[in-house]
Design a protein around this motif. Structure first.
Motif, PDB file in Angstrom:
ATOM      1  N   THR A  13       0.843  -1.186   0.000  1.00 18.42           N
ATOM      2  CA  THR A  13       0.000   0.000   0.000  1.00 18.42           C
ATOM      3  C   THR A  13       0.885   1.246   0.000  1.00 18.42           C
ATOM      4  N   LYS A  14       0.524   2.223  -0.816  1.00 17.30           N
ATOM      5  CA  LYS A  14       1.230   3.501  -0.812  1.00 17.30           C
ATOM      6  C   LYS A  14       0.222   4.631  -0.939  1.00 17.30           C
ATOM      7  N   ARG A  15       0.292   5.535   0.007  1.00 18.03           N
ATOM      8  CA  ARG A  15      -0.613   6.682   0.049  1.00 18.03           C
ATOM      9  C   ARG A  15       0.199   7.970  -0.001  1.00 18.03           C
ATOM     10  N   TYR A  16      -0.233   8.892  -0.876  1.00 16.05           N
ATOM     11  CA  TYR A  16       0.341  10.229  -0.916  1.00 16.05           C
ATOM     12  C   TYR A  16      -0.715  11.185  -0.354  1.00 16.05           C
ATOM     13  N   GLY A  17      -0.632  11.494   0.911  1.00 15.50           N
ATOM     14  CA  GLY A  17      -1.669  12.323   1.506  1.00 15.50           C
ATOM     15  C   GLY A  17      -3.016  11.617   1.435  1.00 15.50           C
ATOM     16  N   ARG A  18      -3.961  12.233   0.749  1.00 13.71           N
ATOM     17  CA  ARG A  18      -5.291  11.637   0.602  1.00 13.71           C
ATOM     18  C   ARG A  18      -5.389  10.719  -0.613  1.00 13.71           C
ATOM     19  N   VAL A  19      -4.347  10.715  -1.448  1.00 17.48           N
ATOM     20  CA  VAL A  19      -4.370   9.912  -2.671  1.00 17.48           C
ATOM     21  C   VAL A  19      -3.833   8.513  -2.375  1.00 17.48           C
ATOM     22  N   LEU A  20      -4.628   7.499  -2.681  1.00 19.49           N
ATOM     23  CA  LEU A  20      -4.219   6.106  -2.500  1.00 19.49           C
ATOM     24  C   LEU A  20      -3.702   5.586  -3.834  1.00 19.49           C
ATOM     25  N   ALA A  21      -2.373   5.528  -3.978  1.00 16.51           N
ATOM     26  CA  ALA A  21      -1.770   5.117  -5.244  1.00 16.51           C
ATOM     27  C   ALA A  21      -1.787   3.609  -5.414  1.00 16.51           C
ATOM     28  N   LEU A  22      -1.522   2.862  -4.344  1.00 15.41           N
ATOM     29  CA  LEU A  22      -1.583   1.404  -4.357  1.00 15.41           C
ATOM     30  C   LEU A  22      -2.410   0.950  -3.163  1.00 15.41           C
ATOM     31  N   ASP A  23      -3.365   0.077  -3.435  1.00 14.88           N
ATOM     32  CA  ASP A  23      -4.342  -0.314  -2.421  1.00 14.88           C
ATOM     33  C   ASP A  23      -4.193  -1.792  -2.080  1.00 14.88           C
ATOM     34  N   SER A  24      -3.236  -2.102  -1.193  1.00  9.09           N
ATOM     35  CA  SER A  24      -3.051  -3.463  -0.684  1.00  9.09           C
ATOM     36  C   SER A  24      -2.913  -4.486  -1.810  1.00  9.09           C
ATOM     37  N   VAL A  25      -1.966  -4.232  -2.731  1.00  9.05           N
ATOM     38  CA  VAL A  25      -1.780  -5.125  -3.878  1.00  9.05           C
ATOM     39  C   VAL A  25      -0.840  -6.271  -3.512  1.00  9.05           C
ATOM     40  N   THR A  26      -1.134  -7.438  -4.068  1.00  7.60           N
ATOM     41  CA  THR A  26      -0.314  -8.623  -3.859  1.00  7.60           C
ATOM     42  C   THR A  26      -0.047  -9.276  -5.213  1.00  7.60           C
ATOM     43  N   PHE A  27       1.228  -9.440  -5.548  1.00  7.12           N
ATOM     44  CA  PHE A  27       1.596 -10.137  -6.784  1.00  7.12           C
ATOM     45  C   PHE A  27       3.054 -10.558  -6.695  1.00  7.12           C
ATOM     46  N   THR A  28       3.452 -11.452  -7.585  1.00  8.25           N
ATOM     47  CA  THR A  28       4.842 -11.891  -7.661  1.00  8.25           C
ATOM     48  C   THR A  28       5.332 -11.775  -9.096  1.00  8.25           C
ATOM     49  N   ALA A  42      -2.407   4.366 -12.790  1.00 12.03           N
ATOM     50  CA  ALA A  42      -2.858   3.091 -12.217  1.00 12.03           C
ATOM     51  C   ALA A  42      -2.014   2.645 -11.032  1.00 12.03           C
ATOM     52  N   GLY A  43      -0.808   3.214 -10.885  1.00 10.15           N
ATOM     53  CA  GLY A  43       0.085   2.824  -9.802  1.00 10.15           C
ATOM     54  C   GLY A  43       1.345   2.125 -10.250  1.00 10.15           C
ATOM     55  N   LYS A  44       1.598   2.054 -11.563  1.00  9.56           N
ATOM     56  CA  LYS A  44       2.750   1.323 -12.080  1.00  9.56           C
ATOM     57  C   LYS A  44       4.075   1.951 -11.621  1.00  9.56           C
ATOM     58  N   SER A  45       4.209   3.258 -11.831  1.00  7.31           N
ATOM     59  CA  SER A  45       5.461   3.923 -11.465  1.00  7.31           C
ATOM     60  C   SER A  45       5.685   3.899  -9.959  1.00  7.31           C
ATOM     61  N   THR A  46       4.615   4.010  -9.181  1.00  2.02           N
ATOM     62  CA  THR A  46       4.746   3.928  -7.726  1.00  2.02           C
ATOM     63  C   THR A  46       5.272   2.560  -7.318  1.00  2.02           C
ATOM     64  N   GLY A 212      -4.963   1.463  -8.737  1.00  4.94           N
ATOM     65  CA  GLY A 212      -4.181   1.083  -7.577  1.00  4.94           C
ATOM     66  C   GLY A 212      -4.406  -0.334  -7.100  1.00  4.94           C
ATOM     67  N   ARG A 213      -5.131  -1.146  -7.873  1.00  2.00           N
ATOM     68  CA  ARG A 213      -5.398  -2.528  -7.495  1.00  2.00           C
ATOM     69  C   ARG A 213      -4.995  -3.479  -8.620  1.00  2.00           C
ATOM     70  N   VAL A 214      -4.638  -4.706  -8.245  1.00  2.00           N
ATOM     71  CA  VAL A 214      -4.350  -5.738  -9.235  1.00  2.00           C
ATOM     72  C   VAL A 214      -5.668  -6.340  -9.696  1.00  2.00           C
ATOM     73  N   SER A 304     -13.455  -3.570 -11.401  1.00  2.00           N
ATOM     74  CA  SER A 304     -13.945  -4.382 -10.305  1.00  2.00           C
ATOM     75  C   SER A 304     -13.778  -5.872 -10.515  1.00  2.00           C
ATOM     76  N   ASP A 305     -13.365  -6.285 -11.715  1.00  2.50           N
ATOM     77  CA  ASP A 305     -13.172  -7.707 -12.000  1.00  2.50           C
ATOM     78  C   ASP A 305     -11.829  -8.148 -11.440  1.00  2.50           C
ATOM     79  N   ASP A 306     -11.833  -9.019 -10.458  1.00  3.25           N
ATOM     80  CA  ASP A 306     -10.615  -9.436  -9.789  1.00  3.25           C
ATOM     81  C   ASP A 306     -10.113 -10.772 -10.284  1.00  3.25           C
TER      82      ASP A 306
END
Length: 309
Positions: A13-28, A42-46, A212-214, A304-306
């Motif tokens: 997870t990465k938050r910049y102030g009020r902006v949630l750039a990555l939201d509890s992502v899990t991947f390998t 989408a959060g790629k650079s973060t 910000g999600r996978v 929303s499709d996970d």
């Protein structure tokens, strides 16, 4: 025995102030070329900066071969990085720059010079190695950025939009170079892009970030496998063919110059052939349709499709 992942995000997870750039992502990320795909923002650079140790996560962990790069400086020597934006020195030549970068990464001077020369030949800059980088074209600068990312022979390299600013011909050359880098140097690659066609052509595996999600993680070949939709490509008389198929109890729809028919176990093939003859439709090609990466976002426009997590 399955090898350990090169990169691992665990509830990252990465938050910049009020902006949630990555939201509890899990991947390998394992060996080969992995596409990190998603629209701008989408959060790629973060995610890349977290794996480089340039940022610390708000929550969770980013690991590089088992180590956290924002705590373990040695983990950073195992990876290379090609940034998206132009950040090269303009007053030195490529040979000097790459030799310096190899030494900064820990190679002794003689080995650094040899490695710099080998890398410049690999990226096609051997004849321009003594020209100042400021005189280079955009395409040549992109090659220098790739060269500095791999000059110290890392196990993994992170490429952030490596075709940015290139014309179509330059993009094709860069994509070929990325594939050759993985094959000839044995370096695994994370290829960050918002262009689905580039990822589909270049990568073995894909991780899709959206908002910000996978949303997907799987092999490209698995996602783009053939479907049970038969595409009948004809030059004309599309309406007549759809009508002829309907009279045989076969539902079909038109998409461009193709008539799409659900075709399981080959049960409709004789009827389709009869319908083509009746409609006098000139057949160009008939074959099973493959899924395209564009369908990832078409199927889940709100992210929303996970599937595939």
């Amino acid at each position: 025995m399955e090898s350990a992942p090169l990169l691992e995000a665990a509830s990252l997870t990465k938050r910049y102030g009020r902006v949630l750039a990555l939201d509890s992502v899990t991947f390998t990320v394992g060996e080969g070329i992995t596409g990190l795909l998603g629209p701008n923002g989408a959060g790629k650079s973060t995610a890349i900066k977290l794996f480089l140790g340039l940022l610390q996560p708000t929550g969770g962990a980013a690991q590089v071969m088992g180590a956290q790069p924002y705590h373990d400086v040695n983990a950073r020597s195992l990876i290379g990085y090609m940034p998206e934006h132009d950040c090269l020195p303009t007053s030195v030549n490529a040979s000097e720059f790459l030799t310096h970068m190899a030494q900064v990464s820990g190679l002794p001077p003689a080995q650094a010079r040899t490695r710099a020369a080998d890398t410049m030949r690999h990226v096609g800059l051997d004849e321009a190695r003594y020209r100042s980088i400021g005189e280079y074209s955009t395409g040549m600068k992109q090659r220098v950025k790739l060269a500095q990312a791999i000059v110290h022979d890392p196990r993994l390299v992170l490429l952030d939009e490596p075709t940015a600013g290139l014309d179509p011909g330059g993009r094709e050359e860069m994509l070929d170079l990325v594939k050759r880098t993985g094959r000839d140097f044995g370096i695994s690659i994370v290829f960050s892009s918002h262009l689905m066609g580039e990822v589909e052509r270049t990568c073995d595996n894909i991780i899709v970030l959206d908002g910000g999600r996978v949303t997907h993680q799987e092999s490209v070949s698995s996602f783009t496998r053939s479907t049970d939709i038969l595409a009948v490509d004809i030059d004309s008389r599309h309406v007549e063919l759809v009508s002829a198929l309907a009279s045989r109890g076969i539902e079909a729809e038109r998409e461009g110059n193709s008539i799409l028919v659900s075709h399981e176990d080959g049960q409709h093939l004789p009827a389709i052939q009869d319908a083509l003859i009746e409609a006098q439709a000139p057949l160009r090609r008939m074959g099973f349709r493959r899924r395209m990466l564009t369908e990832i976002f078409r199927d889940s426009p709100d992210g929303s499709d996970d599937a595939g997590n």
